[in-house]
Design a protein around this motif. Structure first.
Motif, PDB file in Angstrom:
ATOM      1  N   ARG A 119       0.857  -1.184   0.000  1.00 37.62           N
ATOM      2  CA  ARG A 119       0.000   0.000   0.000  1.00 37.62           C
ATOM      3  C   ARG A 119       0.895   1.237   0.000  1.00 37.62           C
ATOM      4  N   TYR A 120       0.491   2.265  -0.702  1.00 38.60           N
ATOM      5  CA  TYR A 120       1.225   3.525  -0.717  1.00 38.60           C
ATOM      6  C   TYR A 120       0.298   4.590  -1.285  1.00 38.60           C
ATOM      7  N   ALA A 121       0.683   5.843  -1.134  1.00 38.82           N
ATOM      8  CA  ALA A 121      -0.153   6.937  -1.615  1.00 38.82           C
ATOM      9  C   ALA A 121       0.716   8.088  -2.076  1.00 38.82           C
ATOM     10  N   LEU A 122       0.197   8.869  -2.989  1.00 37.44           N
ATOM     11  CA  LEU A 122       0.821  10.112  -3.407  1.00 37.44           C
ATOM     12  C   LEU A 122      -0.045  11.256  -2.914  1.00 37.44           C
ATOM     13  N   ALA A 123       0.532  12.104  -2.064  1.00 37.99           N
ATOM     14  CA  ALA A 123      -0.164  13.292  -1.581  1.00 37.99           C
ATOM     15  C   ALA A 123       0.460  14.504  -2.258  1.00 37.99           C
ATOM     16  N   PHE A 124      -0.374  15.362  -2.823  1.00 42.50           N
ATOM     17  CA  PHE A 124       0.111  16.481  -3.637  1.00 42.50           C
ATOM     18  C   PHE A 124      -0.048  17.810  -2.897  1.00 42.50           C
ATOM     19  N   ALA A 125       0.896  18.711  -3.147  1.00 39.22           N
ATOM     20  CA  ALA A 125       0.869  20.014  -2.489  1.00 39.22           C
ATOM     21  C   ALA A 125      -0.330  20.844  -2.922  1.00 39.22           C
ATOM     22  N   ASP A 126      -0.758  20.678  -4.147  1.00 42.80           N
ATOM     23  CA  ASP A 126      -1.862  21.484  -4.669  1.00 42.80           C
ATOM     24  C   ASP A 126      -2.945  20.608  -5.283  1.00 42.80           C
ATOM     25  N   GLY A 127      -3.169  19.453  -4.679  1.00 44.42           N
ATOM     26  CA  GLY A 127      -4.172  18.578  -5.254  1.00 44.42           C
ATOM     27  C   GLY A 127      -4.620  17.508  -4.291  1.00 44.42           C
ATOM     28  N   ILE A 130       4.211   5.256 -10.584  1.00 44.93           N
ATOM     29  CA  ILE A 130       4.390   6.458  -9.775  1.00 44.93           C
ATOM     30  C   ILE A 130       4.693   7.662 -10.664  1.00 44.93           C
ATOM     31  N   ARG A 131       5.596   7.490 -11.593  1.00 42.13           N
ATOM     32  CA  ARG A 131       5.982   8.607 -12.471  1.00 42.13           C
ATOM     33  C   ARG A 131       4.801   9.071 -13.321  1.00 42.13           C
ATOM     34  N   GLU A 132       4.031   8.134 -13.821  1.00 45.11           N
ATOM     35  CA  GLU A 132       2.860   8.478 -14.632  1.00 45.11           C
ATOM     36  C   GLU A 132       1.836   9.260 -13.811  1.00 45.11           C
ATOM     37  N   ARG A 134       3.055  12.911 -13.274  1.00 40.89           N
ATOM     38  CA  ARG A 134       2.864  13.737 -14.472  1.00 40.89           C
ATOM     39  C   ARG A 134       1.387  14.028 -14.715  1.00 40.89           C
ATOM     40  N   GLU A 135       0.553  13.058 -14.403  1.00 41.42           N
ATOM     41  CA  GLU A 135      -0.893  13.234 -14.545  1.00 41.42           C
ATOM     42  C   GLU A 135      -1.396  14.405 -13.704  1.00 41.42           C
ATOM     43  N   HIS A 136      -0.719  14.648 -12.583  1.00 39.34           N
ATOM     44  CA  HIS A 136      -1.116  15.733 -11.688  1.00 39.34           C
ATOM     45  C   HIS A 136      -0.221  16.965 -11.841  1.00 39.34           C
ATOM     46  N   GLY A 137       0.473  17.055 -12.962  1.00 33.79           N
ATOM     47  CA  GLY A 137       1.217  18.257 -13.293  1.00 33.79           C
ATOM     48  C   GLY A 137       2.549  18.417 -12.607  1.00 33.79           C
ATOM     49  N   CYS A 138       3.124  17.339 -12.069  1.00 38.31           N
ATOM     50  CA  CYS A 138       4.407  17.414 -11.373  1.00 38.31           C
ATOM     51  C   CYS A 138       5.560  17.144 -12.344  1.00 38.31           C
ATOM     52  N   ALA A 139       6.695  17.752 -12.090  1.00 36.73           N
ATOM     53  CA  ALA A 139       7.845  17.578 -12.976  1.00 36.73           C
ATOM     54  C   ALA A 139       8.387  16.160 -12.930  1.00 36.73           C
ATOM     55  N   ALA A 140       8.267  15.495 -11.809  1.00 37.96           N
ATOM     56  CA  ALA A 140       8.678  14.093 -11.636  1.00 37.96           C
ATOM     57  C   ALA A 140      10.184  13.890 -11.689  1.00 37.96           C
ATOM     58  N   ASP A 141      10.956  14.973 -11.596  1.00 38.24           N
ATOM     59  CA  ASP A 141      12.407  14.804 -11.567  1.00 38.24           C
ATOM     60  C   ASP A 141      12.918  14.546 -10.150  1.00 38.24           C
ATOM     61  N   THR A 142      12.132  14.976  -9.142  1.00 34.29           N
ATOM     62  CA  THR A 142      12.463  14.751  -7.736  1.00 34.29           C
ATOM     63  C   THR A 142      11.204  14.334  -6.994  1.00 34.29           C
ATOM     64  N   LEU A 143      11.345  13.369  -6.087  1.00 35.55           N
ATOM     65  CA  LEU A 143      10.182  12.900  -5.332  1.00 35.55           C
ATOM     66  C   LEU A 143      10.566  12.681  -3.876  1.00 35.55           C
ATOM     67  N   ALA A 144       9.829  13.319  -2.975  1.00 30.26           N
ATOM     68  CA  ALA A 144      10.007  13.070  -1.547  1.00 30.26           C
ATOM     69  C   ALA A 144       9.316  11.759  -1.186  1.00 30.26           C
ATOM     70  N   VAL A 145      10.009  10.897  -0.444  1.00 36.82           N
ATOM     71  CA  VAL A 145       9.483   9.591  -0.042  1.00 36.82           C
ATOM     72  C   VAL A 145       9.721   9.424   1.446  1.00 36.82           C
ATOM     73  N   ASP A 146       8.692   9.009   2.182  1.00 32.84           N
ATOM     74  CA  ASP A 146       8.856   8.909   3.630  1.00 32.84           C
ATOM     75  C   ASP A 146       9.630   7.664   4.044  1.00 32.84           C
ATOM     76  N   ARG A 147       9.591   6.609   3.223  1.00 28.70           N
ATOM     77  CA  ARG A 147      10.353   5.393   3.500  1.00 28.70           C
ATOM     78  C   ARG A 147      10.543   4.643   2.202  1.00 28.70           C
ATOM     79  N   ALA A 148      11.753   4.170   1.940  1.00 25.36           N
ATOM     80  CA  ALA A 148      12.007   3.551   0.644  1.00 25.36           C
ATOM     81  C   ALA A 148      12.940   2.359   0.761  1.00 25.36           C
ATOM     82  N   ASP A 149      12.574   1.277   0.098  1.00 28.87           N
ATOM     83  CA  ASP A 149      13.466   0.138  -0.045  1.00 28.87           C
ATOM     84  C   ASP A 149      14.437   0.391  -1.190  1.00 28.87           C
TER      85      ASP A 149
END
Length: 448
Positions: free
Chosen positions: A111-119, A168-170, A173-188
């Motif tokens: 399970r995971y989620a993308l939370a957006f600053a303006d969405g 994740i990248r798609e 971009r669908e939400h207008g993000c550049a997708a060159d950098t992504l903050a992640v709270d925990r990552a394998d």
């Protein structure tokens, strides 16, 4: 949903001890006479957003979720991130208001989620569990997650991680993000490498969630109180149950069983010991039987109703006996440390200043001190985490206490190589006018 009015009558909760099972069943039978808690394992639908407790009143969970979503958006903008990928199950609960096998998903990323600053917030969940988020306004869209953990996909892990990263990248971009950098709270490792292969650089996003979670809304504080009340009732029940001859594990099972019967979820630790096993601290509950006249010390560390961290500690003498002179010294010092350090809590006080003014344990006990003076509290141990000045080299940082932050003030008093130790802890709300202790449970068990 009114607390204590909906139950899962067919559910059977099993613990490692027969005593705990009996406790849960007995408590469940009388649940209608008790202050209760949320018992549904899934999220609430829109018509189930109000909880009732006799002492606290209505809890508007929609308002709690709205506050949390805005806190995340605020931190994303403040830290200049377009979005944060939330993977940790506790953070995921904060960000979405949902849960699905919260403990199991701590070691299986499904399970995971993308939370957006303006969405909105997009949740990715197991295909078999997407219905758990149905009707929740805090999630704009629920999509199937892509499994990539080795346990699930074995030698296909690298290929599945690439598919996950593309998802994740798609979505970014669908939400207008550049997708060159992504903050992640925990990552394998697989996650970082798969995103890097798509030229998406991973940065640490845990600070987004930690700072967001630190500030509580009035409704969130009300909900925290309601959850904490179930823990207090469980501790009072433990006080009656923990008589000479009962083992530590049986006592621990009773405490956990009482919590779950009131809508709690699970324990984070097993820190309940008696007599010589109370010093040094951090031993776990065992099959040793308690003896009359020994100290019982414990840290609840219970995830209670609504996922709140019900975190308080108490110590008392088994069998209703008066403390010995040595035990009384430990209890008095711990209470003095708690009272002194609570009184220092004010908005604007820096962490370093707080530590420098905190109660100083006498030398015989200082070397055996607890891990921290105070820590944030909400859905778990949270920011800030303030160390003793003696531990400054272990990563001590500065900052300032703010209003509407809940913290737990800690004390462990036991001489190095001494016979016993006392553990006390109080959850406190920092208000504009000063500290407010949130529990009604006395520090002295004689006043229960």
């Amino acid at each position: 949903m009114p607390v204590g009015t909906r139950t899962r009558g067919s559910a059977e909760i099993t613990f490692s001890t027969v005593t705990a099972v009996r406790t849960v069943r007995a408590a469940a039978a009388g649940r209608g006479r008790r202050q209760g808690g949320l018992t549904e394992p899934a999220s609430l639908s829109e018509d189930e957003t109000v909880n009732e407790t006799p002492a606290i009143g209505a809890i508007d969970e929609r308002a709690v979720r709205a506050h949390r979503a805005e806190r995340i958006r605020h931190e994303l903008r403040r830290q200049q991130h377009e979005a944060v990928l939330v993977v940790d199950p506790v953070n995921l609960r904060y960000a979405t208001g949902t849960r699905n096998m919260q403990v199991w998903t701590m070691h299986n990323i499904v399970r995971y989620a993308l939370a957006f600053a303006d969405g909105p917030t997009v949740l990715f969940d197991l295909a078999t569990g997407r219905h758990l988020s149905a009707g929740l306004e805090s999630v704009s869209d629920v999509r199937p997650s892509v499994p990539f953990d080795y346990m699930l996909v074995a030698d296909n892990a690298k290929r599945m991680a690439a598919r996950w990263a593309a998802q994740i990248r798609e979505t970014l971009r669908e939400h207008g993000c550049a997708a060159d950098t992504l903050a992640v709270d925990r990552a394998d490792t697989l996650m970082v490498r798969a995103l890097d292969a798509l030229e998406t650089r991973v940065v640490d996003g845990k600070s987004v969630l930690e700072h967001a979670r630190a500030i509580k809304s009035p409704e969130e504080v009300k909900a925290f109180r309601a959850s904490l009340a179930t823990c207090e009732a469980s501790v009072r029940s433990l006080h009656e149950f923990a008589v000479p001859g009962v083992t530590e594990s049986e006592a621990f099972g009773h405490l956990v069983g009482e919590s779950i019967a009131r809508g709690g979820e699970y324990p984070e630790t097993r820190l309940l010991t008696a007599g010589p096993r109370t010093n040094p601290w951090f031993r776990e509950a065992s099959d040793r039987a308690m003896q009359a006249g020994e100290l019982l010390s414990f840290d609840t560390d219970l995830i209670g109703p609504m996922g709140f961290y019900n975190d308080l500690s108490r110590s008392w003498v088994i069998g209703g006996r008066r403390p010995t002179r040595t035990q009384a010294t430990l209890l008095d010092l711990a209470r003095e440390q708690i009272a002194h350090n609570i009184d220092l809590l004010r908005p604007g006080v820096s962490f370093v200043e707080y530590a420098s003014r905190a109660f100083r344990l006498p030398d015989p006990y200082l070397a055996n001190r607890y891990a921290d003076l105070v820590h944030g509290c909400g859905l778990g141990v949270e920011y800030p985490f303030v160390l003793y000045p003696e531990d400054a080299d272990d990563g001590m940082y500065d900052g300032r206490f703010e209003a509407n932050v809940i913290v737990c003030v800690e004390s462990y008093v036991g001489a190095l190589d001494g016979p016993e130790g006392v553990k006390l802890e109080e959850p406190v709300l920092i208000t504009e006018s000063g500290p407010e202790v949130l529990t009604a449970l006395p520090l002295d068990a004689a006043d229960f």
